[in-house]
Design a protein around this motif. Sequence first.
Motif, PDB file in Angstrom:
ATOM      1  N   ASP A 275       0.858  -1.183   0.000  1.00 40.35           N
ATOM      2  CA  ASP A 275       0.000   0.000   0.000  1.00 40.35           C
ATOM      3  C   ASP A 275       0.893   1.231   0.000  1.00 40.35           C
ATOM      4  O   ASP A 275       1.618   1.486   0.958  1.00 40.35           O
ATOM      5  N   PHE A 276       0.840   2.003  -1.083  1.00 37.02           N
ATOM      6  CA  PHE A 276       1.649   3.205  -1.196  1.00 37.02           C
ATOM      7  C   PHE A 276       0.764   4.453  -1.223  1.00 37.02           C
ATOM      8  O   PHE A 276       1.132   5.487  -1.777  1.00 37.02           O
ATOM      9  N   GLY A 277      -0.416   4.347  -0.597  1.00 35.51           N
ATOM     10  CA  GLY A 277      -1.374   5.437  -0.645  1.00 35.51           C
ATOM     11  C   GLY A 277      -0.905   6.703   0.042  1.00 35.51           C
ATOM     12  O   GLY A 277      -1.353   7.798  -0.300  1.00 35.51           O
ATOM     13  N   GLN A 278      -0.016   6.592   1.038  1.00 34.57           N
ATOM     14  CA  GLN A 278       0.441   7.778   1.756  1.00 34.57           C
ATOM     15  C   GLN A 278       1.843   8.208   1.325  1.00 34.57           C
ATOM     16  O   GLN A 278       2.501   8.984   2.007  1.00 34.57           O
ATOM     17  N   THR A 279       2.270   7.738   0.167  1.00 32.74           N
ATOM     18  CA  THR A 279       3.570   8.142  -0.358  1.00 32.74           C
ATOM     19  C   THR A 279       3.562   9.622  -0.692  1.00 32.74           C
ATOM     20  O   THR A 279       2.590  10.148  -1.234  1.00 32.74           O
ATOM     21  N   ALA A 280       4.648  10.304  -0.383  1.00 32.56           N
ATOM     22  CA  ALA A 280       4.724  11.751  -0.582  1.00 32.56           C
ATOM     23  C   ALA A 280       4.630  12.103  -2.063  1.00 32.56           C
ATOM     24  O   ALA A 280       4.966  11.318  -2.951  1.00 32.56           O
ATOM     25  N   PHE A 281       4.149  13.328  -2.336  1.00 34.18           N
ATOM     26  CA  PHE A 281       4.070  13.823  -3.703  1.00 34.18           C
ATOM     27  C   PHE A 281       5.472  14.004  -4.297  1.00 34.18           C
ATOM     28  O   PHE A 281       6.426  14.348  -3.598  1.00 34.18           O
ATOM     29  N   ASP A 282       5.568  13.824  -5.604  1.00 37.97           N
ATOM     30  CA  ASP A 282       6.779  14.208  -6.323  1.00 37.97           C
ATOM     31  C   ASP A 282       6.781  15.711  -6.551  1.00 37.97           C
ATOM     32  O   ASP A 282       5.731  16.331  -6.727  1.00 37.97           O
ATOM     33  N   ASP A 296      12.962  11.300  -7.112  1.00 36.88           N
ATOM     34  CA  ASP A 296      13.379  10.456  -6.000  1.00 36.88           C
ATOM     35  C   ASP A 296      12.334   9.398  -5.694  1.00 36.88           C
ATOM     36  O   ASP A 296      11.125   9.619  -5.853  1.00 36.88           O
ATOM     37  N   GLU A 297      12.806   8.261  -5.233  1.00 35.83           N
ATOM     38  CA  GLU A 297      11.909   7.208  -4.754  1.00 35.83           C
ATOM     39  C   GLU A 297      11.314   7.632  -3.423  1.00 35.83           C
ATOM     40  O   GLU A 297      12.024   8.085  -2.536  1.00 35.83           O
ATOM     41  N   ARG A 299       8.755   5.529  -1.840  1.00 41.18           N
ATOM     42  CA  ARG A 299       8.178   4.355  -1.177  1.00 41.18           C
ATOM     43  C   ARG A 299       9.222   3.695  -0.276  1.00 41.18           C
ATOM     44  O   ARG A 299      10.315   3.351  -0.727  1.00 41.18           O
ATOM     45  N   ALA A 300       8.872   3.503   0.992  1.00 37.66           N
ATOM     46  CA  ALA A 300       9.847   3.057   1.996  1.00 37.66           C
ATOM     47  C   ALA A 300      10.470   1.717   1.647  1.00 37.66           C
ATOM     48  O   ALA A 300      11.661   1.492   1.881  1.00 37.66           O
ATOM     49  N   PHE A 301       9.687   0.789   1.090  1.00 39.65           N
ATOM     50  CA  PHE A 301      10.235  -0.546   0.796  1.00 39.65           C
ATOM     51  C   PHE A 301      11.403  -0.453  -0.178  1.00 39.65           C
ATOM     52  O   PHE A 301      12.339  -1.250  -0.125  1.00 39.65           O
ATOM     53  N   PHE A 302      11.368   0.528  -1.077  1.00 38.95           N
ATOM     54  CA  PHE A 302      12.396   0.651  -2.107  1.00 38.95           C
ATOM     55  C   PHE A 302      13.555   1.553  -1.678  1.00 38.95           C
ATOM     56  O   PHE A 302      14.536   1.697  -2.408  1.00 38.95           O
ATOM     57  N   THR A 303      13.444   2.187  -0.528  1.00 42.13           N
ATOM     58  CA  THR A 303      14.537   3.045  -0.067  1.00 42.13           C
ATOM     59  C   THR A 303      15.278   2.456   1.120  1.00 42.13           C
ATOM     60  O   THR A 303      16.440   2.809   1.361  1.00 42.13           O
ATOM     61  N   GLU A 304      14.657   1.564   1.866  1.00 42.61           N
ATOM     62  CA  GLU A 304      15.275   1.030   3.077  1.00 42.61           C
ATOM     63  C   GLU A 304      16.147  -0.174   2.760  1.00 42.61           C
ATOM     64  O   GLU A 304      15.708  -1.141   2.136  1.00 42.61           O
ATOM     65  N   GLY A 305      17.404  -0.115   3.184  1.00 45.92           N
ATOM     66  CA  GLY A 305      18.298  -1.256   3.052  1.00 45.92           C
ATOM     67  C   GLY A 305      18.588  -1.660   1.619  1.00 45.92           C
ATOM     68  O   GLY A 305      18.693  -2.844   1.308  1.00 45.92           O
ATOM     69  N   ARG A 319      10.795   2.599 -11.827  1.00 46.80           N
ATOM     70  CA  ARG A 319      10.297   1.860 -12.991  1.00 46.80           C
ATOM     71  C   ARG A 319       9.223   0.848 -12.602  1.00 46.80           C
ATOM     72  O   ARG A 319       8.387   0.470 -13.427  1.00 46.80           O
ATOM     73  N   ILE A 320       9.266   0.387 -11.353  1.00 52.24           N
ATOM     74  CA  ILE A 320       8.327  -0.641 -10.897  1.00 52.24           C
ATOM     75  C   ILE A 320       7.048   0.050 -10.426  1.00 52.24           C
ATOM     76  O   ILE A 320       7.070   0.849  -9.498  1.00 52.24           O
ATOM     77  N   GLY A 321       5.942  -0.248 -11.066  1.00 49.14           N
ATOM     78  CA  GLY A 321       4.694   0.427 -10.752  1.00 49.14           C
ATOM     79  C   GLY A 321       4.611   1.796 -11.385  1.00 49.14           C
ATOM     80  O   GLY A 321       3.864   2.663 -10.923  1.00 49.14           O
ATOM     81  N   ASN A 322       5.352   2.004 -12.464  1.00 51.36           N
ATOM     82  CA  ASN A 322       5.365   3.295 -13.144  1.00 51.36           C
ATOM     83  C   ASN A 322       4.330   3.301 -14.275  1.00 51.36           C
ATOM     84  O   ASN A 322       3.473   2.437 -14.362  1.00 51.36           O
ATOM     85  N   ARG A 323       4.446   4.245 -15.164  1.00 55.88           N
ATOM     86  CA  ARG A 323       3.546   4.385 -16.303  1.00 55.88           C
ATOM     87  C   ARG A 323       3.631   3.142 -17.194  1.00 55.88           C
ATOM     88  O   ARG A 323       4.717   2.646 -17.483  1.00 55.88           O
ATOM     89  N   PRO A 324       2.499   2.598 -17.657  1.00 54.34           N
ATOM     90  CA  PRO A 324       2.538   1.434 -18.558  1.00 54.34           C
ATOM     91  C   PRO A 324       3.353   1.726 -19.813  1.00 54.34           C
ATOM     92  O   PRO A 324       3.267   2.820 -20.382  1.00 54.34           O
TER      93      PRO A 324
END
Length: 801
Positions: A275-282, A296-297, A299-305, A319-324
Amino acid sequence: MKFYPFILLLFIYNICFSQAVPKEIEILKINASPVIDGVLDEAFWQDTDLAKDFVMFEPGDGGAERNNKKTTVRVAYDDEAIYFGATLYDDTPDKVPMEFGNRDQFGNTDFFLISINPNNDGQNDTEFVVQSTGAQGDAKVANGDEDFTWNAVWYSKVRFNKDSWVVEIKIPYSALRFSTNVETWGINFFRRIHYINEKYVWNYIDKSKGEVTQYSGLLTGLKNIEAPTRLSFSPYASVSLTTFDGSSEFDQNIGLDIKYGVNESFTLDATLIPDFGQTAFDDLELNLGPFELQYDEQRAFFTEGTELFSKGNLFYSRRIGNRPVDRSSAEADLGLNEEVTNNPDKVNMLNAIKLSGRTKKGLGIGIFNAITEKTTATITNTETDEKRNFVTESLANYNVLVLDQQFNKNSSVTLVNTNVTRNGSFRDANVTGLLYDISDKKNQYNIKGNFKMSNVKENGEISDGFSGFLELSKTYGNVQYSAGHYRNNDTYDIKDLGFINRNNRSSYFGEISYQIFEPSKLFNDYRISFESSIDYLNSPNSYTGNDFELDAFFITKKRFAFGGNIESNIGNQFDYFEPRVAGRFFKQNGVLELGGWISTDYRKKFAYDLRVKYRKRYSNTENYIRVNLSPRFRFTNKFQIIYDFEYSMLKNQNGWVNQLADASIIFGNRDVKTVTNSLSGKLSFTVKSSLSLSFRHYWSPVTYDQNFYALNNEGTLDDNAYVASHNINYNIWNLDLSYSWEFAPGSQFVALYRNNIFNKDDLSDLNFGKNLDNLFEESIVNNFSLKFIYFLDYNKMKTWL
């Protein structure tokens, strides 16, 4: 071009190597865990070894600590965790700054930092920070970079006394990665005394060469400790309500993040139903150029570790979950009386995992995999209302593999592979890179480089490309310098899972700099550098341009920082990308750019940053100016507001506007204005609870003077009778108001209200006020969401059960 990187490695190694003997502290084994309350009253604390005699890290270089501000640290361990008791003496504790902030936010505070390296490899530290307010921070350190997106669950408490403040810390073994048969760990301690602008370190660090992580002291005496089962769950639930143009949509989601320690060195992270509904605006911007903008990324899953996966810059997780990839083709597939009635602009991610870690022999292994779902546009017949689907993105698998061998505490060789496989006949891509970063044992010279190969299969055809890079550097002392070469061909393509602005490039570059490491009479620090480059196309070997830049940075003893730059090109510059047609180029004069900036002392209630830039194209009327002012005011230790204003004006720029059916390339003369207003503020109730505001309005009107030109084969412009309107009035409005509460270690509740407006039309002649009136005639997207995350540790759950 051929690359022979490893032949060059031979000159790097020096046989003789000497280094100051590192300090040691012996850890004490205890039977009963202390109460983490900031009071070192347990009897065993008096029996521990003592880390003391700290030395200055900044602004000086190894000077003794002040007698009235000494620091001592004690260390103990049991079967569950390692414990630290630090006493930070201060004869004026009332002057210790206490600005509240959330986790990993460092404002006007003192802090105590522990840097631990269980493998003592000099390259991969884990940092734990406790501020004078009690707020925590933690980070992984790799290649000299701190990654504060990484978070662990550990415990700390601060207690103030008449002549000191005390930090007591418990770090469970589950927060660390270590080999059980290693009895000596690398460790260092840092202390920041912010109000006198000084930092101290336990084991001396030579800032003139190498990385901070290479100067650890030694923690000895660890015996018979076992890595616990590192398994934790973070289930979450979220609800949201979105309203737009009179309609509303309610959404709810539950999911789970899992961390599992596969063994003592490796951790598996997985996100199920993300769930990335609360991800900050670009911070979106108008793009008039030929290249994609990089964001910048969030989403926390893609930035942590993800420090391993960033090796080689081949992994751009946006690129993952980006524009088709085939979204625009839906319009081209329309039949008679058909229209596109729904065309999603994002692809949903089904799940993702990452496995990463490093063995005690220095081999880092990273495996990343994500799956995104099939995405379709809906095409409707306007007469019969019959609907059909058009696939814009197939089911896709994204994979990254990294093997990174480190050695000598300062060097590494890395193999990276990224792969994107899409179902059916859609585009597939594979990229492999070999990287090396080697320093001699004295940390005086460095050679780094890479060789990368790309392979893309699309429409039954296979395209291969290559890229290479080599840089030699002197990396110690006041004077440092480097020289290198970068090259890729016109079929090098990593955009399926990486990011690249341009290919078909050959560039030679160099830099020389002078920097001080001890304060001078006027300055705590300054650096002056000169760099230059000369660029060509790779094929054909055509000259494209050059660049020369002089930069300077200064900071005074009172923390007033300032600097500037002078940048210029010599002779004609040949742009092969602005025309958007292979083989064509746009020839222009070079530019002269002047820039300057100042930044005042953030320790004061009121501070500001000011940046100014001016650019002029030689023998041309094109010019550019940008002003950026960012004042900040700290009302109390719990409330601060930062305002950011930026204005820029680019006048008389010639740029691409269109390509006609007869292959004519049309340029226009335009003025581009940009006005950005941003406001951020935070009201902290505690170090774990706060209310935050983030607002940004970006406005960019583009006005053409209606004189259009055709690009000729010599790269210059001829008058043309082309007539069309290409004016643009571009607006982005974003507002976030959020309340966050860390109600338990690793657990969080977030309530978020946000609204946003986007508008793009041709009303570029509007002034600022009328533009806002025009903007608010558009429909506003309003969203309210709640998210609840709860951290569950397997070892605690066993105790409960």
